[in-house]
Design a protein around this motif. Structure first.
Motif: not given
Length: 173
Positions: A151-157
């Motif tokens: 998988g690929y995840r992108d978490i950003s505030f």
């Protein structure tokens, strides 16, 4: 907060439709889980904890509902969810959508699933002005209640918190 999450999953494990998975990169480990709490209409509690080697840890907990889209005859499940997300300096209350499907052209079950959630400034707290999380996974069920996936995840505030490719293993019970 960890004790609350574990209590929710322990109570929810009395019902079918539960899962837990582990996602690993070279510098992060994420544990996620979901417990079904309603049989008439699929309704779940869910949560996850990301341990990051060089930043503050990331935690989320929330609720999710899923089903088929009305009028669409495709083997796709859609989901709506609301989570509470938190790091040391940031918190948010994002709303999200997800989709998952099994691809039937292979001899073993192959799946694709994805999620997107977003919280604008009004739903972001502490030092955060916004929050966004995007995740997509593809994998196979190697046994009836087990799966492996990439998988690929992108978490950003306000800026990027974690953007990574990962491998994972999951179990339903």
């Amino acid at each position: 907060m960890k004790k609350l999450l574990l209590s929710v999953f322990a109570a929810g494990s009395l019902f079918a439709g539960n899962f837990a998975n582990l996602q690993i990169t070279n510098d992060t480990i994420m544990v996620e889980g979901q417990a079904k709490v309603s049989y008439e209409q699929p309704f779940y509690v869910r949560g996850g904890y990301l341990i990051n080697s060089d930043k503050s840890n990331f935690f989320y907990a929330g609720v999710k509902s899923e089903g088929q889209a009305i009028g669409i005859d495709l083997p796709i499940k859609f989901s709506l969810f609301v989570d509470f997300v938190h790091t040391t300096k940031n918190s948010a209350l994002p709303v999200g959508i997800g989709a998952s499907s099994y691809i039937g052209q292979f001899s073993i079950p192959v799946f694709v699933r994805g999620e997107f959630e977003y919280a604008p400034k009004i739903l972001s707290f502490d030092e955060a002005d916004k929050f966004m999380k995007f995740k997509v996974e593809a994998g196979t069920q190697f046994i009836e209640n087990g799966e492996v996936f990439v998988g690929y995840r992108d978490i950003s505030f306000d800026n990027n918190y974690d953007s990574s490719l990962y491998v994972g293993v999951g179990f339903t019970f």
